[in-house]
Design a protein around this motif. Sequence first.
Motif, PDB file in Angstrom:
ATOM      1  N   ALA A  65       0.876  -1.163   0.000  1.00 32.15           N
ATOM      2  CA  ALA A  65       0.000   0.000   0.000  1.00 32.15           C
ATOM      3  C   ALA A  65       0.895   1.188   0.000  1.00 32.15           C
ATOM      4  CB  ALA A  65      -0.903  -0.082   1.184  1.00 32.15           C
ATOM      5  N   VAL A  66       1.464   1.407  -1.089  1.00 29.37           N
ATOM      6  CA  VAL A  66       2.447   2.453  -1.295  1.00 29.37           C
ATOM      7  C   VAL A  66       2.149   3.041  -2.655  1.00 29.37           C
ATOM      8  CG1 VAL A  66       4.902   2.903  -1.402  1.00 29.37           C
ATOM      9  CG2 VAL A  66       4.048   0.953  -0.156  1.00 29.37           C
ATOM     10  N   PRO A  67       2.726   4.154  -3.024  1.00 26.84           N
ATOM     11  CA  PRO A  67       2.406   4.679  -4.355  1.00 26.84           C
ATOM     12  C   PRO A  67       2.629   3.600  -5.393  1.00 26.84           C
ATOM     13  CG  PRO A  67       4.197   5.895  -3.302  1.00 26.84           C
ATOM     14  CD  PRO A  67       3.690   4.902  -2.317  1.00 26.84           C
ATOM     15  N   ALA A  68       1.648   3.289  -6.177  1.00 28.82           N
ATOM     16  CA  ALA A  68       1.778   2.218  -7.161  1.00 28.82           C
ATOM     17  C   ALA A  68       2.475   2.745  -8.388  1.00 28.82           C
ATOM     18  CB  ALA A  68       0.417   1.653  -7.498  1.00 28.82           C
ATOM     19  N   ALA A  69       3.567   3.447  -8.190  1.00 27.90           N
ATOM     20  CA  ALA A  69       4.253   4.098  -9.299  1.00 27.90           C
ATOM     21  C   ALA A  69       4.814   3.087 -10.267  1.00 27.90           C
ATOM     22  CB  ALA A  69       5.376   4.971  -8.767  1.00 27.90           C
ATOM     23  N   ALA A  70       5.447   2.039  -9.708  1.00 25.40           N
ATOM     24  CA  ALA A  70       6.195   1.168 -10.594  1.00 25.40           C
ATOM     25  C   ALA A  70       5.299   0.298 -11.454  1.00 25.40           C
ATOM     26  CB  ALA A  70       7.143   0.307  -9.774  1.00 25.40           C
ATOM     27  N   PHE A  71       4.233  -0.263 -10.874  1.00 22.82           N
ATOM     28  CA  PHE A  71       3.490  -1.253 -11.624  1.00 22.82           C
ATOM     29  C   PHE A  71       2.028  -0.879 -11.820  1.00 22.82           C
ATOM     30  CE2 PHE A  71       6.136  -5.344 -11.255  1.00 22.82           C
ATOM     31  CZ  PHE A  71       7.251  -4.634 -11.609  1.00 22.82           C
ATOM     32  N   ALA A  72       1.687   0.374 -11.739  1.00 23.96           N
ATOM     33  CA  ALA A  72       0.283   0.771 -11.881  1.00 23.96           C
ATOM     34  C   ALA A  72      -0.194   0.526 -13.299  1.00 23.96           C
ATOM     35  CB  ALA A  72       0.122   2.241 -11.532  1.00 23.96           C
ATOM     36  N   GLN A  73      -1.458   0.211 -13.432  1.00 24.96           N
ATOM     37  CA  GLN A  73      -2.044  -0.023 -14.745  1.00 24.96           C
ATOM     38  C   GLN A  73      -3.107   1.014 -15.027  1.00 24.96           C
ATOM     39  OE1 GLN A  73      -1.440  -2.329 -17.252  1.00 24.96           O
ATOM     40  NE2 GLN A  73       0.408  -2.303 -16.065  1.00 24.96           N
ATOM     41  N   GLU A  74      -3.116   1.571 -16.209  1.00 30.07           N
ATOM     42  CA  GLU A  74      -4.129   2.549 -16.567  1.00 30.07           C
ATOM     43  C   GLU A  74      -5.055   2.040 -17.669  1.00 30.07           C
ATOM     44  OE1 GLU A  74      -4.407   5.107 -14.723  1.00 30.07           O
ATOM     45  OE2 GLU A  74      -2.520   4.815 -13.707  1.00 30.07           O
ATOM     46  N   ASP A  75      -4.585   1.106 -18.500  1.00 27.24           N
ATOM     47  CA  ASP A  75      -5.323   0.666 -19.667  1.00 27.24           C
ATOM     48  C   ASP A  75      -6.432  -0.300 -19.263  1.00 27.24           C
ATOM     49  OD1 ASP A  75      -6.251  -0.297 -22.033  1.00 27.24           O
ATOM     50  OD2 ASP A  75      -4.296  -0.651 -22.915  1.00 27.24           O
ATOM     51  N   PRO A  76      -7.708   0.092 -19.394  1.00 31.25           N
ATOM     52  CA  PRO A  76      -8.792  -0.781 -18.970  1.00 31.25           C
ATOM     53  C   PRO A  76      -8.890  -2.062 -19.788  1.00 31.25           C
ATOM     54  CG  PRO A  76      -9.647   1.195 -20.070  1.00 31.25           C
ATOM     55  CD  PRO A  76      -8.161   1.364 -19.940  1.00 31.25           C
ATOM     56  N   ARG A  77      -8.253  -2.088 -20.957  1.00 31.90           N
ATOM     57  CA  ARG A  77      -8.287  -3.323 -21.752  1.00 31.90           C
ATOM     58  C   ARG A  77      -7.417  -4.390 -21.122  1.00 31.90           C
ATOM     59  NH1 ARG A  77      -6.142  -0.716 -26.956  1.00 31.90           N
ATOM     60  NH2 ARG A  77      -4.952   0.163 -25.266  1.00 31.90           N
ATOM     61  N   VAL A  78      -6.411  -3.968 -20.363  1.00 31.65           N
ATOM     62  CA  VAL A  78      -5.487  -4.929 -19.763  1.00 31.65           C
ATOM     63  C   VAL A  78      -6.061  -5.485 -18.471  1.00 31.65           C
ATOM     64  CG1 VAL A  78      -3.171  -5.225 -18.832  1.00 31.65           C
ATOM     65  CG2 VAL A  78      -3.526  -3.711 -20.766  1.00 31.65           C
ATOM     66  N   ASN A 114       7.662 -10.047  -4.525  1.00 28.81           N
ATOM     67  CA  ASN A 114       6.657  -9.014  -4.280  1.00 28.81           C
ATOM     68  C   ASN A 114       6.135  -8.425  -5.586  1.00 28.81           C
ATOM     69  OD1 ASN A 114       5.139  -7.155  -2.574  1.00 28.81           O
ATOM     70  ND2 ASN A 114       6.533  -5.612  -3.375  1.00 28.81           N
ATOM     71  N   ARG A 115       7.044  -8.126  -6.505  1.00 32.25           N
ATOM     72  CA  ARG A 115       6.615  -7.559  -7.793  1.00 32.25           C
ATOM     73  C   ARG A 115       5.742  -8.548  -8.554  1.00 32.25           C
ATOM     74  NH1 ARG A 115       9.399  -2.769  -9.343  1.00 32.25           N
ATOM     75  NH2 ARG A 115       9.643  -1.739  -7.335  1.00 32.25           N
ATOM     76  N   ARG A 116       6.147  -9.811  -8.499  1.00 31.69           N
ATOM     77  CA  ARG A 116       5.369 -10.813  -9.221  1.00 31.69           C
ATOM     78  C   ARG A 116       3.981 -10.980  -8.578  1.00 31.69           C
ATOM     79  NH1 ARG A 116       7.560 -16.846 -10.463  1.00 31.69           N
ATOM     80  NH2 ARG A 116       6.740 -17.196  -8.367  1.00 31.69           N
ATOM     81  N   ALA A 117       3.925 -10.902  -7.255  1.00 34.77           N
ATOM     82  CA  ALA A 117       2.626 -10.953  -6.557  1.00 34.77           C
ATOM     83  C   ALA A 117       1.726  -9.818  -7.034  1.00 34.77           C
ATOM     84  CB  ALA A 117       2.834 -10.865  -5.047  1.00 34.77           C
ATOM     85  N   THR A 118       2.321  -8.640  -7.212  1.00 32.35           N
ATOM     86  CA  THR A 118       1.564  -7.483  -7.693  1.00 32.35           C
ATOM     87  C   THR A 118       1.011  -7.742  -9.087  1.00 32.35           C
ATOM     88  OG1 THR A 118       2.966  -5.999  -6.398  1.00 32.35           O
ATOM     89  CG2 THR A 118       1.693  -5.002  -8.177  1.00 32.35           C
ATOM     90  N   LEU A 119       1.833  -8.312  -9.958  1.00 26.62           N
ATOM     91  CA  LEU A 119       1.378  -8.602 -11.320  1.00 26.62           C
ATOM     92  C   LEU A 119       0.246  -9.620 -11.328  1.00 26.62           C
ATOM     93  CD1 LEU A 119       4.573  -8.739 -13.544  1.00 26.62           C
ATOM     94  CD2 LEU A 119       2.929  -6.912 -13.264  1.00 26.62           C
ATOM     95  N   TYR A 120       0.392 -10.665 -10.527  1.00 17.98           N
ATOM     96  CA  TYR A 120      -0.677 -11.664 -10.464  1.00 17.98           C
ATOM     97  C   TYR A 120      -1.966 -11.025  -9.944  1.00 17.98           C
ATOM     98  CZ  TYR A 120       2.403 -15.640 -11.476  1.00 17.98           C
ATOM     99  OH  TYR A 120       3.263 -16.534 -12.087  1.00 17.98           O
ATOM    100  N   TYR A 121      -1.831 -10.128  -8.987  1.00 21.21           N
ATOM    101  CA  TYR A 121      -3.010  -9.417  -8.474  1.00 21.21           C
ATOM    102  C   TYR A 121      -3.680  -8.625  -9.604  1.00 21.21           C
ATOM    103  CZ  TYR A 121      -5.822  -5.922  -6.070  1.00 21.21           C
ATOM    104  OH  TYR A 121      -6.855  -5.108  -5.686  1.00 21.21           O
ATOM    105  N   LEU A 122      -2.875  -7.930 -10.377  1.00 19.69           N
ATOM    106  CA  LEU A 122      -3.426  -7.127 -11.470  1.00 19.69           C
ATOM    107  C   LEU A 122      -4.110  -7.998 -12.522  1.00 19.69           C
ATOM    108  CD1 LEU A 122      -0.537  -4.536 -11.904  1.00 19.69           C
ATOM    109  CD2 LEU A 122      -2.822  -4.094 -10.975  1.00 19.69           C
ATOM    110  N   LYS A 123      -3.672  -9.253 -12.631  1.00 22.42           N
ATOM    111  CA  LYS A 123      -4.303 -10.186 -13.563  1.00 22.42           C
ATOM    112  C   LYS A 123      -5.475 -10.937 -12.902  1.00 22.42           C
ATOM    113  CE  LYS A 123      -1.712 -12.833 -16.193  1.00 22.42           C
ATOM    114  NZ  LYS A 123      -1.841 -12.568 -17.634  1.00 22.42           N
TER     115      LYS A 123
END
Length: 199
Positions: free
Chosen positions: A3-16, A117-126
């Motif tokens: 729960a920190v600024p999601a600067a590195a892995f934030a997603q903006e594209d709603p298609r993704v 941690n980064r990979r956990a974030t990506l899986y969350y986004l998916k």
Amino acid sequence: MAAVPAAAFAQEDPRVIPPPKAQKKLPEAPSKLPKVGADRTRGLDFLFGALKAAPDEASAKHVEARIWALWMQTPSDTAALLMLRAKAAMDAQKIDVALKLLDSVVKLRPDYTEAWNRRATLYYLKNDYTRSLDDIRQVLIREPRHFGALAGLGMIMQEIGDDRRALEAFRKALAVNPHLEKVPELVKTLTEKVEGRDI
């Protein structure tokens, strides 16, 4: 997870990412990290103490950035390069490419907490919560104070409807880092929901 600024892995594209998930951002490392000294464990212990004692938000953010900088450090130049490429892939909205790169980092350096941690974030986004939770578990085995992973755990628990475990994870995250954005409000809401209001 971040729960920190999601600067590195934030997603903006709603298609993704499906829209409901796109609103929620996980804690992530700040984009600019300060330089830190060599004694990692003592440094982290000191910084976590300083984070709890920070008198204001600006001080807390500075300390938080130093903690992220220590977490990002790796003795492996190859792992560091792969992490940079994974971030570039995420910035370009290429989540599957970023995942493959992080898979390589985890294989190369299973002791490198931030790759998990980064990979956990990506899986969350998916919306792959099972794999995200597996990776969060690996993060917390290596660094039980990882407030980003704890907050991410809380978010997943909340989304799958386990409010009690979500509340527990958010409380743990706040115990480590009392300055997390939005988490105090989540704790307040979930406390009322799970434990009821004070009379």
